[in-house]
Design a protein around this motif. Structure first.
Motif, short mmCIF file in Angstrom:
data_model
loop_
_atom_site.label_atom_id
_atom_site.label_comp_id
_atom_site.label_asym_id
_atom_site.label_seq_id
_atom_site.Cartn_x
_atom_site.Cartn_y
_atom_site.Cartn_z
N PHE A 319 0.83 -1.20 -0.08
CA PHE A 319 0.02 -0.16 -0.03
C PHE A 319 0.91 1.29 0.08
N TYR A 320 0.26 2.47 -0.01
CA TYR A 320 1.04 3.65 -0.32
C TYR A 320 0.87 4.66 1.05
N ASP A 321 1.77 5.26 1.13
CA ASP A 321 1.70 6.39 2.16
C ASP A 321 1.12 7.38 1.30
N TRP A 322 0.20 8.34 2.09
CA TRP A 322 -0.28 9.41 1.39
C TRP A 322 0.33 10.65 1.36
N SER A 323 0.72 11.19 0.37
CA SER A 323 1.80 12.22 0.25
C SER A 323 0.98 13.57 0.60
N GLY A 324 1.77 14.56 1.14
CA GLY A 324 1.17 15.85 1.51
C GLY A 324 0.30 16.03 2.89
N ALA A 325 0.39 14.75 3.57
CA ALA A 325 -0.24 14.86 4.96
C ALA A 325 0.12 15.90 6.01
N THR A 326 -0.59 16.41 6.54
CA THR A 326 -0.24 17.41 7.46
C THR A 326 -0.66 17.16 9.18
N GLY A 327 -0.09 17.79 9.89
CA GLY A 327 -0.53 17.60 11.30
C GLY A 327 -0.39 16.13 11.97
N LEU A 328 0.62 15.39 11.31
CA LEU A 328 0.95 14.25 11.95
C LEU A 328 1.83 14.21 13.24
N ALA A 329 1.68 13.38 13.92
CA ALA A 329 2.66 13.12 15.21
C ALA A 329 4.13 12.78 14.83
N ASP A 330 5.15 12.82 15.67
CA ASP A 330 6.36 12.43 15.09
C ASP A 330 6.35 10.89 14.97
N GLY A 331 6.78 10.64 13.82
CA GLY A 331 6.94 9.39 13.52
C GLY A 331 5.87 8.72 12.70
N GLU A 332 4.79 9.46 12.69
CA GLU A 332 3.51 9.09 11.94
C GLU A 332 3.30 9.27 10.60
N VAL A 333 2.72 8.25 9.96
CA VAL A 333 2.32 8.46 8.60
C VAL A 333 0.85 8.41 8.36
N GLU A 334 0.59 9.05 7.21
CA GLU A 334 -0.84 8.84 6.78
C GLU A 334 -0.82 7.68 5.42
N VAL A 335 -1.56 6.83 5.32
CA VAL A 335 -1.73 5.67 4.19
C VAL A 335 -2.91 5.63 3.83
N ARG A 336 -2.95 5.00 2.46
CA ARG A 336 -4.25 4.94 1.72
C ARG A 336 -4.45 3.47 1.53
N TRP A 337 -5.47 2.77 1.94
CA TRP A 337 -5.67 1.49 1.81
C TRP A 337 -7.10 1.18 0.71
N MET A 338 -6.75 0.85 -0.36
CA MET A 338 -8.01 0.68 -1.39
C MET A 338 -8.37 -0.64 -1.61
N CYS A 339 -9.66 -0.81 -1.75
CA CYS A 339 -10.15 -1.97 -2.14
C CYS A 339 -10.66 -2.07 -3.54
N SER A 340 -10.69 -3.36 -3.99
CA SER A 340 -11.19 -3.66 -5.62
C SER A 340 -12.15 -4.54 -5.85
N PHE A 341 -12.66 -4.77 -6.96
CA PHE A 341 -13.90 -5.50 -7.20
C PHE A 341 -13.58 -7.01 -6.60
N ASP A 342 -12.22 -7.43 -6.70
CA ASP A 342 -11.62 -8.60 -6.59
C ASP A 342 -10.94 -8.86 -4.93
N THR A 343 -11.41 -7.90 -4.42
CA THR A 343 -10.72 -8.02 -2.73
C THR A 343 -11.82 -8.91 -2.34
N THR A 344 -11.32 -9.97 -1.36
CA THR A 344 -12.03 -10.65 -0.79
C THR A 344 -11.96 -10.47 0.95
N GLU A 345 -13.23 -11.06 1.46
CA GLU A 345 -13.32 -10.96 2.82
C GLU A 345 -12.03 -11.57 3.51
N ALA A 346 -11.33 -12.62 2.95
CA ALA A 346 -10.21 -13.14 3.64
C ALA A 346 -9.06 -12.17 3.38
N ASP A 347 -9.01 -11.57 2.32
CA ASP A 347 -7.77 -10.52 2.21
C ASP A 347 -8.12 -9.56 3.16
#
Length: 361
Positions: A319-347
Motif C-alpha cells: 500500500f502507499y503512504d499518502w503524500s502531503g499529509a499534515t498535522g501528523l505526530a512524530d514518526g506517524e504517516v498517513e496511508v491509503r488502503w484501497m479495495c477492488s472488485f476482486d478484494t475478498t473478505e479473507a484478504d
C-alpha cells in the motif's frame, strides 16, 4: 502460460492493481470475431452510444479513450480556449497525479484550492474564480471536481448542482473526473445521471479500468455547447484507438447490465469491512495506534499509524503512504488502503489480523 506473480499476494495499494473481470474478458473475446471498421465506426462503439444514453440521457456522447489521464486532458481541452484555466481541489488527480499532463500536454493552467476533504464548494471555487478580462491572468473558465474524490469522499447531487449553478452563473463550465464514478453511484445508491446530467455537469470522464476493465475510459459530453473539437483532440492527444471495438466492448460489458455497480458495491463493501474491523480492534484493544483521517464513503480507507508499523505491514501487504499529509505526530504517516472488485473478505481479515499483530506487540 505460467503466471509471473504469486496469486497469494494481495494488495491494498490501488484498484488499478486488480485483474480484469471475467465478464469483461469474455466481452473482449466475443468482439474478436471477424473484421470491424476501424477508429470507432464499428458496431460496438455504435452500441456504446446507446448504452451511455441509457445511463446519462439522450444526447450524451461518449468518446472512448485508453486511460483516465487521457480522458481528463482531452475532455478539458475541448472545454477551454488556449487562454483558459481550470479551478480544482489541490488533491485533484489532474493537479498532482497526472505528471503535469493537463498543463504540459493540454496547455491548461490548473488553479488549485486547498480542501480538507477533497471537495470543492462555491466558496472555495471563488478563491481562484476571478480576474476575467485581465490579460495577465489565465482565465478561470472550468471548474473540475472528482466523484468519488481522491480522498474517498462523495459529493451529493445537491452539492454538484450548487457547483454547476455557481460555475454557470460566472460563465464557467463544470467538468467531472469520474474515474470511480461507479463507486459513487453504488455508495449513493443513485442512477449515474442523477448526480451528473441532472445536476448539470457539462463534461465528464467515465472510468472503467479501476472497476474491472482491462483498459478503457470515455469522455462523455452531456452539454454539447460546452465542448468543441473532441473528434480531433482525441487523435491529436494519441487517445484514438484504431481497434476501438475492444475498448467499447469492455465499457458495454460493465454498463449494459449492472456489472459496474456489482463490482463497485463489492469494492465499497470491502472498504467498509476493513474500516469496521479496525475500529472494532481499536475498541477491544487488539489494535493500537491507528486513526482515520477521512470518512470511508467509497472504496478507500485513509488512516494514520506509526511509520515503522506501516513499513513492516508493507512487507506482506502493499500500500502507499499518502503524500502531503499534515498535522501528523512524530514518526506517524498517513496511508491509503484501497479495495477492488476482486478484494475478498479473507484478504481484509488477513490484513486486519497482521495489523493487530504488529500494533499489539
Amino acid at each position: 502460460m505460467t503466471p509471473l506473480h504469486d496469486p497469494a499476494v494481495r494488495v491494498f495499494a490501488s484498484d488499478n492493481y486488480s485483474g480484469v473481470h471475467p465478464d469483461v474478458l469474455a466481452a473482449i473475446a466475443a468482439a474478436n470475431d471477424g473484421h470491424q471498421i476501424a477508429y470507432g465506426e464499428d458496431a460496438y462503439t455504435a452500441r456504446l452510444q446507446e448504452v451511455f444514453a441509457q445511463h446519462f440521457g439522450e444526447g450524451a456522447q461518449a468518446f472512448p479513450v485508453f486511460n483516465g489521464t487521457g480522458a481528463n486532458v482531452v475532455g478539458l481541452q475541448s472545454m477551454l480556449p488556449r487562454w483558459g484555466a481550470v479551478v480544482s481541489a489541490s488533491t485533484a488527480h489532474i493537479n498532482v497525479d497526472e505528471g503535469g499532463a493537463p498543463e504540459r500536454v493540454g496547455g491548461i493552467k490548473i488553479l488549485s484550492v486547498p480542501s480538507p476533504d477533497g471537495k470543492l464548494t462555491p466558496e472555495l471555487v471563488d478563491r481562484e474564480a476571478w480576474g476575467w478580462g485581465d490579460e495577465h491572468r489565465a482565465q478561470p473558465l472550468v471548474v473540475s471536481i472528482t466523484q468519488s474524490t481522491e480522498l474517498g469522499t462523495l459529493y451529493t447531487p445537491a452539492e454538484i448542482r450548487a457547483l454547476a449553478d455557481h460555475a454557470h452563473a460566472r460563465g464557467m463550465r463544470l467538468h467531472l473526473d469520474g474515474a470511480r464514478l461507479s463507486n459513487a453511484a453504488a455508495a449513493l445508491d443513485l442512477p449515474l445521471r442523477e448526480f451528473t446530467t441532472d445536476a448539470d455537469v457539462d463534461v465528464l470522464s467515465f472510468g472503467g479500468t479501476k472497476n474491472g476493465a482491462m483498459l478503457g475510459e470515455a469522455v462523455v459530453v452531456l452539454n454539447p455547447s460546452a465542448s468543441e473539437g473532441l473528434l480531433f483532440l482525441r487523435k491529436l492527444n494519441m487517445q484514438l484507438s484504431s481497434k476501438m471495438r475492444f475498448v467499447s466492448a469492455q465499457l458495454i460489458a460493465l454498463l449494459e447490465g449492472d456489472l459496474h455497480l456489482r463490482n463497485a458495491r463489492h469494492a465499497n463493501a470491502m472498504a467498509r469491512r476493513l474500516r469496521t474491523s479496525i475500529e472494532t480492534g481499536l475498541a477491544e484493544g487488539s489494535i493500537r495506534g491507528v486513526g482515520f483521517t477521512q470518512p470511508t464513503q467509497s472504496n478507500g480507507v485513509f488512516a494514520t499509524l506509526p511509520g515503522s508499523i506501516a513499513d513492516e505491514l508493507r512487507t506482506t501487504f502493499r500500500f502507499y503512504d499518502w503524500s502531503g499529509a499534515t498535522g501528523l505526530a512524530d514518526g506517524e504517516v498517513e496511508v491509503r488502503w484501497m479495495c477492488s472488485f476482486d478484494t475478498t473478505e479473507a484478504d481484509v481479515d488477513a490484513f486486519v489480523a497482521e495489523l493487530a499483530r504488529l500494533t499489539s506487540r
